[in-house]
Design an enzyme around this catalytic site. Structure first.
Site, PDB file in Angstrom:
ATOM      1  N   ASP A 388       0.826  -1.230   0.000  1.00  0.00           N
ATOM      2  CA  ASP A 388       0.000   0.000   0.000  1.00  0.00           C
ATOM      3  C   ASP A 388       0.854   1.273   0.000  1.00  0.00           C
ATOM      4  OD1 ASP A 388      -2.124  -1.681   0.191  1.00  0.00           O
ATOM      5  OD2 ASP A 388      -2.467  -1.356   2.339  1.00  0.00           O
TER       6      ASP A 388
HETATM    7  P1  NAP Z   1       0.786  -3.937   3.074  1.00  0.00           P
HETATM    8  O1  NAP Z   1       0.219  -2.993   2.111  1.00  0.00           O
HETATM    9  O2  NAP Z   1      -0.106  -4.500   4.117  1.00  0.00           O
HETATM   10  O3  NAP Z   1       1.422  -5.139   2.209  1.00  0.00           O
HETATM   11  C1  NAP Z   1       2.204  -6.080   2.789  1.00  0.00           C
HETATM   12  C2  NAP Z   1       2.621  -7.071   1.711  1.00  0.00           C
HETATM   13  O4  NAP Z   1       3.565  -7.931   2.312  1.00  0.00           O
HETATM   14  C3  NAP Z   1       1.495  -7.937   1.221  1.00  0.00           C
HETATM   15  O5  NAP Z   1       1.041  -7.505  -0.055  1.00  0.00           O
HETATM   16  C4  NAP Z   1       2.089  -9.342   1.188  1.00  0.00           C
HETATM   17  O6  NAP Z   1       2.058  -9.864  -0.139  1.00  0.00           O
HETATM   18  C5  NAP Z   1       3.538  -9.140   1.609  1.00  0.00           C
HETATM   19  N1  NAP Z   1       4.020 -10.192   2.488  1.00  0.00           N
HETATM   20  C6  NAP Z   1       3.406 -10.755   3.543  1.00  0.00           C
HETATM   21  N2  NAP Z   1       4.168 -11.716   4.062  1.00  0.00           N
HETATM   22  C7  NAP Z   1       5.298 -11.747   3.324  1.00  0.00           C
HETATM   23  C8  NAP Z   1       6.476 -12.554   3.359  1.00  0.00           C
HETATM   24  N3  NAP Z   1       6.657 -13.520   4.269  1.00  0.00           N
HETATM   25  N4  NAP Z   1       7.458 -12.295   2.450  1.00  0.00           N
HETATM   26  C9  NAP Z   1       7.280 -11.346   1.515  1.00  0.00           C
HETATM   27  N5  NAP Z   1       6.187 -10.575   1.427  1.00  0.00           N
HETATM   28  C10 NAP Z   1       5.207 -10.784   2.326  1.00  0.00           C
HETATM   29  O7  NAP Z   1       2.057  -3.353   3.827  1.00  0.00           O
HETATM   30  P2  NAP Z   1       2.667  -1.878   3.811  1.00  0.00           P
HETATM   31  O8  NAP Z   1       3.015  -1.457   2.427  1.00  0.00           O
HETATM   32  O9  NAP Z   1       3.709  -1.898   4.866  1.00  0.00           O
HETATM   33  O10 NAP Z   1       1.467  -0.939   4.242  1.00  0.00           O
HETATM   34  C11 NAP Z   1       0.952  -0.948   5.537  1.00  0.00           C
HETATM   35  C12 NAP Z   1      -0.550  -0.962   5.478  1.00  0.00           C
HETATM   36  O11 NAP Z   1      -1.031  -1.312   6.773  1.00  0.00           O
HETATM   37  C13 NAP Z   1      -1.127   0.387   5.147  1.00  0.00           C
HETATM   38  O12 NAP Z   1      -2.329   0.230   4.437  1.00  0.00           O
HETATM   39  C14 NAP Z   1      -1.380   0.989   6.532  1.00  0.00           C
HETATM   40  O13 NAP Z   1      -2.354   1.984   6.514  1.00  0.00           O
HETATM   41  C15 NAP Z   1      -1.839  -0.246   7.284  1.00  0.00           C
HETATM   42  N6  NAP Z   1      -1.644  -0.200   8.738  1.00  0.00           N
HETATM   43  C16 NAP Z   1      -0.577   0.462   9.245  1.00  0.00           C
HETATM   44  C17 NAP Z   1      -0.375   0.482  10.598  1.00  0.00           C
HETATM   45  C18 NAP Z   1       0.769   1.287  11.172  1.00  0.00           C
HETATM   46  O14 NAP Z   1       0.616   1.891  12.214  1.00  0.00           O
HETATM   47  N7  NAP Z   1       1.921   1.253  10.524  1.00  0.00           N
HETATM   48  C19 NAP Z   1      -1.247  -0.236  11.454  1.00  0.00           C
HETATM   49  C20 NAP Z   1      -2.307  -0.964  10.892  1.00  0.00           C
HETATM   50  C21 NAP Z   1      -2.489  -0.923   9.515  1.00  0.00           C
HETATM   51  P3  NAP Z   1       2.113 -11.442  -0.397  1.00  0.00           P
HETATM   52  O15 NAP Z   1       1.035 -12.047   0.403  1.00  0.00           O
HETATM   53  O16 NAP Z   1       1.925 -11.551  -1.874  1.00  0.00           O
HETATM   54  O17 NAP Z   1       3.472 -11.902   0.011  1.00  0.00           O
END
Ligand code: NAP
Length: 461
Positions: A388
């Site tokens: 994201d």
């Molecule tokens: P993300 O958008 O949630 O994407 C994480 C990606 O990691 C997934 O598409 C997944 O794809 C991949 N993944 C999972 N396990 C993996 C593994 N073992 N090896 C390789 N890839 C793996 O993560 P982000 O870009 O860090 O964004 C964070 C999101 O979480 C935002 O939408 C944010 O708003 C939200 N959020 C943030 C917080 C905060 O405080 N930081 C708290 C709650 C929510 P695959 O399954 O294809 O591997």
């Protein structure tokens, strides 16, 4: 213990808390900050225990042991990726404890025929309302993040009016409580405030949960502050307001990072997916995958590489392998920096904590505003388990749930390598056109395994 001495000790505690916050604002001074905060808390606890003559030490020790055992078990067992829900739960307990302590202070005052002044009465009502909202709101947030209930925002017609009615009912019951000085009204007001806490949290979901958790953190501080006024305890007033204020500041920072207004947070309804882009349309025939050896060849010829970690790095615990990758690239004369998005991962500072655990120097971690202008001069950006926070739909699709969220502009680098296991979406549940971009190569697999294979390929070359 003379009251003046108690207040001086509390003042020292309060100062230590403030220095603790100052220290915690930078990774380099965070450990010292933590220790100062702990010392402040120790002084406050010791002085409080010495100050009160009617305390039952047996019960306190019992509570200490039970709470300590539960805390240690939680701390040892919790997965790093489950930290947000753990924080939510602890916020909730803080709010619940404040509401109960305020109730007991009232019951004790009545039993001793003490007269409750206006300050104590108003503070008791505030503690009951905010504490109950925090407790139940946090439990709902915990259940959503833990997958015990559906995370999707739950909306219904007239919800704002229903919430206002429950808030008014809590305040009216608070007024009755003040007039009648009857504890039953206190329990009624905590019951209506509990429903309010549930109603305030259920319309929130998706990528916006972290904002709510930091807001609930702030509420837990406000509840503690109100209880401080009930007990006339200065250190509780100061520490509660520090937590309340810092929680609001963090909420504000996160709102900005996700391009949400604060009123959106308060009145709910965000995290709702308005329209979902079609995966086939985004990816159909356009995704190119590469092998670790091919990516290693690309890296060999790079002068500047930016690593973009995300939630997947935390899942696969790839931070140590990433440090080794950084070292081998640097040994080949390649400049390496890390791009840190404020909401990458699942809690504020998630990436910083993991990279610090692997001893990656803080100077290499660049925040979004600092690193974004440099992507055009970057030869290879390696996106490791992030999705994201690098999704260009945030810029281009006004219907997307992440519309307007500032992102890391990795797509502007010469080549982008994305390491993840599949084309599965991230937290926001939407496809990512970056994976199908002309300058992107996908390295499919577990983050740690792929980074290790990259290192092996670089060593062999
Ligand atoms: P993300 O958008 O949630 O994407 C994480 C990606 O990691 C997934 O598409 C997944 O794809 C991949 N993944 C999972 N396990 C993996 C593994 N073992 N090896 C390789 N890839 C793996 O993560 P982000 O870009 O860090 O964004 C964070 C999101 O979480 C935002 O939408 C944010 O708003 C939200 N959020 C943030 C917080 C905060 O405080 N930081 C708290 C709650 C929510 P695959 O399954 O294809 O591997």
């Amino acid at each position: 213990m003379p009251q003046a001495l108690v207040n001086i000790a509390y003042l020292i505690s309060a100062l230590l808390f403030i220095f603790a916050f100052k220290g915690l604002s930078h990774p380099r001074t965070a450990i010292r900050g933590n220790l100062l905060g702990a010392l402040g808390m120790l002084i406050a606890i010791v002085v409080t225990l010495m100050d009160k003559s009617i305390i039952s030490y047996e019960l306190i020790i019992l509570g200490f042991v039970i709470g300590g055992v539960i805390g240690v078990v939680f701390a040892l067992k919790v997965r790093m990726t489950a930290m947000p829900q753990m924080v939510a739960l602890f916020n909730g307990f803080g709010g619940g404890a404040s509401a109960l302590v305020a109730a007991l202070a009232f019951i004790e005052a009545m039993a001793l025929n003490k007269i409750m002044g206006v300050q104590e009465t108003v503070a008791t009502v505030a503690s009951g309302i905010i504490g109950a909202v925090t407790f139940w709101g946090s439990l709902v947030a915990f259940a959503k993040l833990e997958g015990l209930i559906e995370e999707r925002p739950i909306r219904y017609k007239g919800e704002q009016i229903v919430k206002i009615l429950f808030a008014l009912a809590s305040i009216i019951l608070g007024v009755y409580f003040g007039i009648k000085k009857d504890i039953s009204y206190y329990w009624f007001l905590t019951a209506t405030a509990s429903v309010l806490g549930v109603l305030l949290t259920i319309p929130i979901g998706g990528a916006d949960m972290p904002v709510v958790i930091s807001l609930l953190n702030s509420y837990s501080g406000l509840a503690a502050c109100a209880t401080g006024f009930v007990l006339n305890n200065n250190v509780l007033i100061i520490s509660g307001s520090l937590v309340g204020a810092s929680g609001i500041i963090l909420t504000n920072i996160m709102c900005k990072a996700m391009n949400r207004s604060f009123t959106n947070v308060l009145f709910g309804g965000f995290g709702e997916i308005v329209a979902e882009a079609d995966e086939d349309k985004v990816y159909g025939g356009k995704v190119k995958s590469a092998s670790p050896v091919e990516v290693a060849m690309l890296l060999e010829n790079a002068r500047r590489v930016v690593i973009v970690p995300g939630y997947g790095m935390a899942v696969s615990q790839a931070q140590f392998a990433i440090r080794d990758l950084m070292k081998i690239l640097e040994s080949k004369g390649i400049e390496v920096e890390f791009a840190i998005h404020p909401v990458a991962g699942r809690m504020p500072g998630h990436m910083n904590v993991l990279l610090a655990e692997a001893n990656i120097p803080y100077e290499k971690l660049k925040e979004m505003d600092e690193i974004n202008p440099t992507f055009e001069q970057t030869d290879v950006s390696i996106v490791i388990g992030a999705n994201d926070v690098v999704n260009p739909l945030a810029r281009t699709d006004s219907n997307s749930p992440i519309a307007g969220m500032p992102i890391l502009d990795v797509d502007k680098s010469k080549t982008v390598v994305v390491i993840k296991r599949s084309l599965a979406p991230g937290f926001a549940g939407i496809p990512n056109p970056l994976f199908a971009a002309d300058n992107t190569l996908m390295l499919f697999g577990d983050a740690k395994k792929m980074v290790q294979e990259l290192i092996n390929a670089l060593k062999e070359s």
